[in-house]
Design a protein around this motif. Structure first.
Motif, PDB file in Angstrom:
ATOM      1  N   GLN A  10       0.732  -1.180  -0.176  1.00 16.83           N
ATOM      2  CA  GLN A  10       0.052  -0.083   0.042  1.00 16.83           C
ATOM      3  C   GLN A  10       0.830   1.412   0.046  1.00 16.83           C
ATOM      4  OE1 GLN A  10      -2.610  -0.038   3.405  1.00 16.83           O
ATOM      5  NE2 GLN A  10      -3.793  -1.646   2.752  1.00 16.83           N
ATOM      6  N   THR A  11       0.258   2.493  -0.240  1.00 11.74           N
ATOM      7  CA  THR A  11       1.215   3.684  -0.134  1.00 11.74           C
ATOM      8  C   THR A  11       1.288   3.937   1.244  1.00 11.74           C
ATOM      9  OG1 THR A  11      -0.995   5.003  -0.077  1.00 11.74           O
ATOM     10  CG2 THR A  11       0.087   4.729  -2.290  1.00 11.74           C
TER      11      THR A  11
ATOM     12  N   TYR B  86       4.643   0.871  -4.707  1.00 15.27           N
ATOM     13  CA  TYR B  86       3.254   1.094  -4.580  1.00 15.27           C
ATOM     14  C   TYR B  86       2.640   2.052  -5.637  1.00 15.27           C
ATOM     15  CZ  TYR B  86       5.658   4.896  -2.075  1.00 15.27           C
ATOM     16  OH  TYR B  86       6.602   5.695  -1.676  1.00 15.27           O
TER      17      TYR B  86
ATOM     18  N   MET C 299      -0.152   4.497  -7.287  1.00  9.16           N
ATOM     19  CA  MET C 299      -0.686   5.815  -7.125  1.00  9.16           C
ATOM     20  C   MET C 299      -1.248   6.403  -8.671  1.00  9.16           C
ATOM     21  SD  MET C 299       1.175   8.025  -4.119  1.00  9.16           S
ATOM     22  CE  MET C 299       2.825   8.296  -4.886  1.00  9.16           C
TER      23      MET C 299
END
Length: 290
Positions: free
Chosen positions: A45-46, A269, A271
């Motif tokens: 995940q970020t 990750y 985005m």
């Protein structure tokens, strides 16, 4: 072949930089954990999946420290200070593993982290070298004289061999022999590309520029070469069926950090790029930030 009468060159800052920070590197290395070859590329995940527009940094640790101002041309500031700071701050840097052939037919192979991609149509790359055109590094000399090269991406499975090619050897030394790497014939340029590299670019020089010292404008300090990619070579198992995306999990690229430190690329990750109409205009709480 090596010219035994020619001493290895020391370019600019290289004579001032202590390349090995450890008195006994092998002893230091032996104290560290073994290379973790079982680690495979994976997504995380970020850092903060709950971040919302306008909220700034995802933690406040930065606020505990002030920034100090450094003038790169200050009276007490040495060029070597800027060099050490920049290569430890501008990270990670991709490495261009450059193959060239001199006008006399001698082969050269060397890695450079003053390197990146700057355009795609046409494919344009830049490579920076320490030293001016009057006293160029071997790779730079060959590029300026012949206008041809190949750029190869370094992966984990041959990083030691690639690193050995950055030795300060005399002009004419064949790094292919020293490293044990395998040359493959190129199609559009004379220099071979590296068989062990999963992605290689055949390139031609389209422009060069010499940099000079701010303190002494008569002293050249570096050379920039702008390269057009004219042909690609990619290993069949690392690219998708549409031949337009390279799988980073299979490429296993190596990057450069500060000093003598290299880095692996083992996790990341995603985005999505924000869409202004959807993510700003259609959300009053975000639009009100403007």
């Amino acid at each position: 072949m090596t010219n035994q009468t020619e001493e290895p060159k020391r370019f600019g800052l290289e004579s001032q930089v202590a390349r090995n920070p450890h008195p006994d590197f092998k002893k230091v290395e032996a104290s560290r954990p073994p290379f973790e070859s079982d680690i495979v590329w994976h997504y995380n995940q970020t850092v903060d999946p709950n971040w919302v527009p306008g909220s700034g940094a995802n933690n406040k640790d930065w606020a505990q420290h002030k920034k100090i101002e450094l003038d790169p041309f200050g009276e007490t500031r040495k060029p070597v200070d800027n060099y050490k700071m920049l290569i430890s701050a501008i990270t990670p840097r991709p490495i261009g593993f450059v193959s060239t052939v001199g006008v006399n037919g001698t082969r050269n192979l060397a890695p450079f982290s003053y390197f990146t991609l700057v355009n795609h149509d046409p494919p344009i790359f830049v490579v920076g070298f320490s030293g001016g055109k009057g006293n160029p590094k071997d790779t730079c000399k060959n590029i300026l004289e012949t206008g041809e090269l190949t750029i190869n991406i370094i992966s984990e499975w041959f990083v030691e061999a690639a690193n050995f090619c950055c030795t300060n050897s005399p002009y004419g030394t064949d790094e292919w022999m020293l490293s044990g790497l395998t040359p493959l014939p190129s199609t559009k340029v004379k220099p071979a590309h590296v068989a062990e590299s999963a992605f290689s670019v055949e390139g031609r020089l389209i422009h060069s520029h010499e940099w000079t010292s701010k303190a002494d404008p008569s002293r050249p300090t570096g050379t920039l070469c702008i390269i057009e990619g004219v042909n690609f070579h990619v290993r069949e198992d690392v690219i998708n069926d549409d031949l337009n995306i390279v799988d980073i999990a299979k490429l296993k690229p190596v990057s450069r950090l500060g000093g003598i430190t290299y880095a692996r690329t083992v996790d990341g990750y995603e985005m999505p790029r924000p869409d202004y109409d959807k993510d700003v205009e259609e959300k009053p709480e975000v639009k009100n930030l403007l």
